[in-house]
Design an enzyme around this catalytic site. Structure first.
Site, PDB file in Angstrom:
ATOM      1  N   SER A 136      62.042  42.381  69.939  1.00  9.83           N
ATOM      2  CA  SER A 136      63.083  43.306  69.514  1.00  9.83           C
ATOM      3  C   SER A 136      63.227  44.435  70.543  1.00  9.83           C
ATOM      4  O   SER A 136      63.526  44.169  71.702  1.00  9.83           O
ATOM      5  CB  SER A 136      62.765  43.828  68.110  1.00  9.83           C
ATOM      6  OG  SER A 136      63.870  44.476  67.546  1.00  9.83           O
TER       7      SER A 136
ATOM      8  N   TYR B 277      61.432  48.590  67.434  1.00  8.98           N
ATOM      9  CA  TYR B 277      62.086  49.855  67.115  1.00  8.98           C
ATOM     10  C   TYR B 277      61.540  50.406  65.798  1.00  8.98           C
ATOM     11  O   TYR B 277      61.492  49.712  64.782  1.00  8.98           O
ATOM     12  CB  TYR B 277      63.596  49.628  66.992  1.00  8.98           C
ATOM     13  CG  TYR B 277      64.437  50.876  67.042  1.00  8.98           C
ATOM     14  CD1 TYR B 277      64.973  51.326  68.244  1.00  8.98           C
ATOM     15  CD2 TYR B 277      64.721  51.596  65.885  1.00  8.98           C
ATOM     16  CE1 TYR B 277      65.763  52.462  68.299  1.00  8.98           C
ATOM     17  CE2 TYR B 277      65.506  52.725  65.927  1.00  8.98           C
ATOM     18  CZ  TYR B 277      66.029  53.163  67.133  1.00  8.98           C
ATOM     19  OH  TYR B 277      66.807  54.296  67.176  1.00  8.98           O
TER      20      TYR B 277
ATOM     21  N   HIS C 208      65.206  37.733  62.283  1.00  8.92           N
ATOM     22  CA  HIS C 208      64.623  38.625  63.280  1.00  8.92           C
ATOM     23  C   HIS C 208      63.092  38.600  63.268  1.00  8.92           C
ATOM     24  O   HIS C 208      62.456  39.062  64.221  1.00  8.92           O
ATOM     25  CB  HIS C 208      65.118  40.056  63.031  1.00  8.92           C
ATOM     26  CG  HIS C 208      64.913  40.984  64.185  1.00  8.92           C
ATOM     27  ND1 HIS C 208      65.482  40.784  65.420  1.00  8.92           N
ATOM     28  CD2 HIS C 208      64.177  42.131  64.296  1.00  8.92           C
ATOM     29  CE1 HIS C 208      65.127  41.760  66.246  1.00  8.92           C
ATOM     30  NE2 HIS C 208      64.330  42.587  65.588  1.00  8.92           N
TER      31      HIS C 208
ATOM     32  N   ASP D 215      69.442  35.900  62.938  1.00  8.12           N
ATOM     33  CA  ASP D 215      69.029  37.264  63.265  1.00  8.12           C
ATOM     34  C   ASP D 215      70.209  38.206  63.041  1.00  8.12           C
ATOM     35  O   ASP D 215      71.246  38.098  63.702  1.00  8.12           O
ATOM     36  CB  ASP D 215      68.578  37.317  64.724  1.00  8.12           C
ATOM     37  CG  ASP D 215      67.834  38.595  65.076  1.00  8.12           C
ATOM     38  OD1 ASP D 215      68.065  39.621  64.408  1.00  8.12           O
ATOM     39  OD2 ASP D 215      67.026  38.565  66.025  1.00  8.12           O
TER      40      ASP D 215
END
Length: 326
Positions: free
Chosen positions: A191, A102, A306, A277
């Site tokens: 992700s 993202y 993450h 995360d």
């Protein structure tokens, strides 16, 4: 000695947590018209020709063929990608379709050399509104500075409907190429890219393999409660601003939640989670994983966040996994 005791205690805690997560299987949240919605969406997606355009890139690594590739995504939106091949391929090639995170983009052509030198083709996609792919401004609701809330009150208008279909059409692009071995296609991402990989595999059973690292859009109702960073914060902020719309928001999200899409996945799938995360909480990913009925495996990183997909050992393990299974 005290340090060793603490380490053992930590490992026992994480082993117990893994067992708890492995036994977590939340109920699906899919609406009555969930399957019909996706049948309609897939049909609508096919109404636009791909109109693939390719332009050779003069790249300084001479052992490859690199192209700028543009195709029509959902409703005709131009989607940009790199299409990269080994220089002198003779046999049909396995192909890896990659989706970035993202707010990111497809990056440098050099990032994909670990695949090209092994004889894979790569289609690296810039997702809608990211990198070189066209921005989509046709939303009636959700102007909060993030794609995650665009069109969030209408399942037909929501951003993720468009991005899932854009990326499903990337599979169509690969299947239109004569040099590709259609029986050896891998979807790979982390992700946002991991969430897309799961969703595309659920909506298109042609890919052989899925590698989804710390995927987003998983068990969203739980993830909204447990996250601390990332795009889900924007969704929570939207509901904070418009609390009367919360039920409608979660109803829209249920159509794009990998929790509800997971049972449709037929491809062999590997998923990774990181227990620290703050963006894609591990329990929410385990919730989706529990509903995948295809052949599957999980990698858990108890002490990572993450950024776990960037760990050197994880990169090496992924290379080995893809080589063994594609």
């Amino acid at each position: 000695m005290l340090k060793n005791i603490r380490t053992r205690e930590q490992m026992i805690f994480y082993e117990e947590q893994i067992k708890e997560f492995e036994n977590y299987k939340p109920e699906l949240t899919k609406a009555m018209d969930f399957d019909q919605f996706w049948e309609e969406t897939l049909k609508e997606s096919t109404e636009t020709p791909l109109q693939i355009e390719m332009k050779k890139i003069d790249y300084p690594i001479s052992q490859i063929q690199a192209y700028s590739l543009v195709y029509k995504g959902f409703a005709g939106t131009p989607i940009n990608a790199f299409y990269i091949l080994p220089e002198n391929q003779t046999d049909r090639l396995p192909c890896i379709i990659t989706f970035h995170g993202y707010g990111g983009n497809k990056g440098s052509i050099s990032n994909y050399m670990k695949w090209i030198i092994q004889g894979y083709a790569v289609l690296a996609v810039d997702c809608r509104g990211h990198g070189e792919s066209a921005e989509d401004t046709h939303y009636s609701v959700g102007a909060t500075g993030t794609w995650a809330t665009q069109g969030i009150l209408d399942k037909y208008e929501y951003y993720y409907r468009k991005i899932y279909m854009d990326c499903k059409r990337a599979v169509d692009v690969v299947f239109a190429r004569e040099e590709i071995d259609k029986s050896r296609i891998c979807l790979l991402g982390a992700s946002l890219g991991g969430g897309i990989s799961l969703a595309v595999a659920a909506l298109d059973n042609r890919p052989t393999l899925v590698v989804a690292d710390v995927p987003n859009m998983c068990n969203i109702e739980l993830a909204v409660q447990q996250k601390f960073e990332g795009s889900l914060v924007s969704i929570e902020n939207f509901m904070h601003r418009y609390p009367e719309k919360s039920k409608q928001v979660f109803e829209t999200l249920s159509y794009f939640d990998n929790l509800n899409l997971a049972p449709k996945i037929k491809s062999k799938t590997r998923v990774s989670v990181a227990f620290r995360d703050l963006i894609c909480p591990p329990q929410s990913i385990y919730g989706v994983y529990s509903h995948i009925v295809a052949e599957k495996s999980m990698i858990a990183y108890p002490f990572s966040g993450h950024d776990a997909p960037g760990i050197i050992s994880h990169i090496d393990e992924t290379i080995a996994y893809v080589k063994e299974n594609l």
